[in-house]
Design a protein around this motif. Structure first.
Motif, PDB file in Angstrom:
ATOM      1  N   GLY A   1      -1.474  -4.269  -1.606  1.00  0.00           N
ATOM      2  CA  GLY A   1      -1.797  -2.839  -1.646  1.00  0.00           C
ATOM      3  C   GLY A   1      -2.324  -2.371  -2.981  1.00  0.00           C
ATOM      4  O   GLY A   1      -3.296  -1.605  -3.044  1.00  0.00           O
TER       5      GLY A   1
ATOM      6  N   ALA B   1      -5.416   1.740   5.963  1.00  0.00           N
ATOM      7  CA  ALA B   1      -4.050   1.293   6.254  1.00  0.00           C
ATOM      8  C   ALA B   1      -3.972   0.483   7.549  1.00  0.00           C
ATOM      9  O   ALA B   1      -3.316  -0.563   7.594  1.00  0.00           O
TER      10      ALA B   1
ATOM     11  N   SER C   1      -5.292  -3.092   6.219  1.00  0.00           N
ATOM     12  CA  SER C   1      -3.982  -3.695   5.923  1.00  0.00           C
ATOM     13  C   SER C   1      -3.350  -4.300   7.173  1.00  0.00           C
ATOM     14  O   SER C   1      -3.161  -5.509   7.254  1.00  0.00           O
TER      15      SER C   1
ATOM     16  N   SER D   1       3.051  -3.478   3.870  1.00  0.00           N
ATOM     17  CA  SER D   1       1.685  -3.230   3.422  1.00  0.00           C
ATOM     18  C   SER D   1       1.055  -2.051   4.148  1.00  0.00           C
ATOM     19  O   SER D   1       0.330  -1.250   3.551  1.00  0.00           O
TER      20      SER D   1
ATOM     21  N   GLY E   1      -0.139   1.472   2.536  1.00  0.00           N
ATOM     22  CA  GLY E   1      -1.516   1.935   2.677  1.00  0.00           C
ATOM     23  C   GLY E   1      -1.607   3.348   3.205  1.00  0.00           C
ATOM     24  O   GLY E   1      -2.441   4.145   2.750  1.00  0.00           O
TER      25      GLY E   1
END
Length: 529
Positions: A49, A81, A85, A280, A284
């Motif tokens: 991140g 995100a 991610s 993560s 995000g």
């Protein structure tokens, strides 16, 4: 001033101490570059991140795209995100860890060389990494300079020297582990900072409802130049197509960036991948979502933002600093720590990726083939310093060219477009499909680099011709970057189908790592009973 200096002094002391502490655990190339492939989920997720979200996003992207799209810019953060991610961890995490370990590749160029049995491909990929990570690094310095100037009145060059020296110390000393642990510490600072800063900006504008009402009353034009009432608070903003281009570039782009994918190389186990995915993604949503949401209120400060003296155009990189300049000293200090933490974490990832790639995949592969491990470590450390110096010099040059039209977002667009455009499709298909040909990888490399370098050259030297004869959507380096990424997903399979297939025996040896039998608990599978 005393509060700001104290916060920075404590921060710098911690980062340098971490580097010194991990110095003895960076005695081999594997330890220095990958942390021994034994890093836990929290540190890996935070490192992913903090490498992803830097001053480029907080200062450059949040300011520019918040100004252009209004509250719809928050979609960029959510895309980062969920696509950049969550999906990256789910789709790439496990397979990347397994195959890179099987092929004994510590870098993305090394993966291409081993997966497609081509030293030339490895060297070519290494050259792309080294060249196109530099503009991204330069963009980090520019973001920092804005906030340091606002808080301390310091000249840009002193900011570069300060950040460069401190980052070089802890990365050169402790390698990947020092970087990853510092990323975790810096990630905590970023989480606390963004929540407090968003709350402070909304409070300064009378709360969320009043700030939203003020934004809705500002006139904005759509892509055709027509004034659209309330466009800055609409669902997809005044320019949905360009918004989609930014989402694609900044979200899918992470799948092909060597400094991002490298996080998956070092994960210790399957359980840690599952935990890392959740951590993560939440990180995000808070950081990226918060940054773009913050930037969406930039138009409320249109009377104080900087403007180009010649054209009167808004200097996008000044928007977020101007939003924050009247905050109390303690909050300004926290803002500095947030951006400094974000930038140093990304900078450390970039310099390790670039220096290790140049050493292992370029020098050792093509020039000094009998380089000892000790020499490799020395060269990597020297190149870390060299990389920081070169990118810093470019940042100074760009800063001193007051009339430059290349802002932070554009520098990042050039870098991400060239890197992710070149690597995303070959890497993704290489993990899942046995039919990818070496020729297809070369064609994709050539296509992406040609499009992105042409975009830069035409914008800088032939702008009149570019604007007149080329599609408007491709005139932006950001949209061009998104275009080459998506095009690669078509180019690689099409070219692979019409070119020489890789040897069946060799390909099977690459994919045999997925066939190994392991024992798992019943909560993960019902089994055959």
């Amino acid at each position: 001033m005393a509060v700001k200096i104290l916060l920075l002094a404590v921060f710098f002391a911690i980062t340098v101490s971490v580097g010194i502490y991990f110095r003895k655990r960076a005695a081999s190339v594997n330890d220095f570059v990958l942390g021994g492939r034994s890093v836990g989920p929290w540190i890996t997720a935070f490192s992913f991140g903090t490498t992803y979200f830097s001053a480029v996003i907080f200062v450059g992207f949040a300011g520019q795209f918040g100004w252009r799209f209004g509250t719809a810019a928050t979609w960029i953060g959510l895309g980062n995100a969920l696509i950049g991610s969550l999906l990256a961890w789910v789709i790439l995490g496990r397979r990347t860890r397994i195959m890179t370990n099987h092929l004994k590749s510590a870098t993305m160029p090394a993966f291409f060389g081993a997966r497609f049995k081509s030293e030339a491909l490895k060297i070519g990929a290494a050259a792309i990494v080294f060249i196109f990570l530099i503009p991204y690094t330069a963009s980090l310095y520019n973001g920092l300079s804005r906030l340091f100037s606002m808080a301390f009145g310091l000249d840009f060059i002193y900011c570069i020297i300060c950040v460069s020296v401190l980052t070089a110390i802890y990365v050169v000393a402790g390698g990947y582990l020092a970087q990853a642990v510092n990323d975790f510490i810096q990630g905590i600072i970023m989480l606390i900072g963004i929540v407090l800063i968003v709350a402070a900006v909304l409070n300064a504008n009378g709360g969320f409802i009043n700030a939203l009402t003020g934004l809705a009353n500002i006139e904005a034009t759509n892509v055709n130049g027509d004034i659209v009432p309330g466009a800055l608070t609409s669902f997809f903003g005044p320019d949905p197509v360009s918004l989609l281009g930014v989402v694609i570039l900044t979200s899918i782009g992470t799948w092909g960036l060597p400094q991002m994918v490298a996080r998956f190389y070092s994960i210790k186990s399957e359980k840690m991948i599952s935990k890392g995915t959740i951590i993560s993604t939440v990180f995000g949503i808070i950081i990226a979502g918060g940054c773009y949401f913050l930037g969406s209120f930039g138009r409320l400060y249109s009377d104080v933002v900087e403007r180009n003296e010649a054209t009167g155009a808004v200097v996008f990189d000044s928007i977020v600093p101007k939003m924050l300049e009247n905050f109390p000293d303690l909050l300004i200090g926290l803002v500095l720590l947030l951006v400094l933490a974000a930038s140093m974490s990304t900078l450390s990832s970039l310099v390790i990726a670039s220096s290790s790639t140049l050493t292992l995949d370029f020098l050792k592969a093509g020039i000094i083939k009998d380089m000892s491990e000790k020499t490799q470590l020395i060269v990597i450390r020297i190149l870390i310093v060299a990389f920081i110096l070169i990118s810093g010099a470019i940042a100074v040059f760009q800063y001193m060219s007051k009339g430059s039209v290349i802002w932070i977002a554009q520098l990042m667009g050039i870098s991400w477009g060239a890197l992710a455009g070149s690597f995303l499709a070959p890497f993704l298909y290489g993990l899942f499909w046995k039919g990818v040909s070496k020729t297809a990888v070369w064609v994709n490399f050539a296509f992406s680099i040609t499009v992105m370098t042409s975009n830069v050259a035409l914008n800088l030297f032939f702008n009149d011709i570019f604007v007149k004869y080329f599609p408007k959507i491709l005139q932006s380096s950001i949209n061009a970057g998104a275009f080459v990424m998506l095009a690669g997903l078509i180019i690689v399979p099409v070219v692979s189908l019409v070119t020489k297939k890789p040897g069946k025996e060799f390909v099977e040896s690459c994919f045999e790592c997925y066939e190994e039998t392991v024992t798992v608990k019943v909560r993960d599978t019902l089994g055959d009973k």
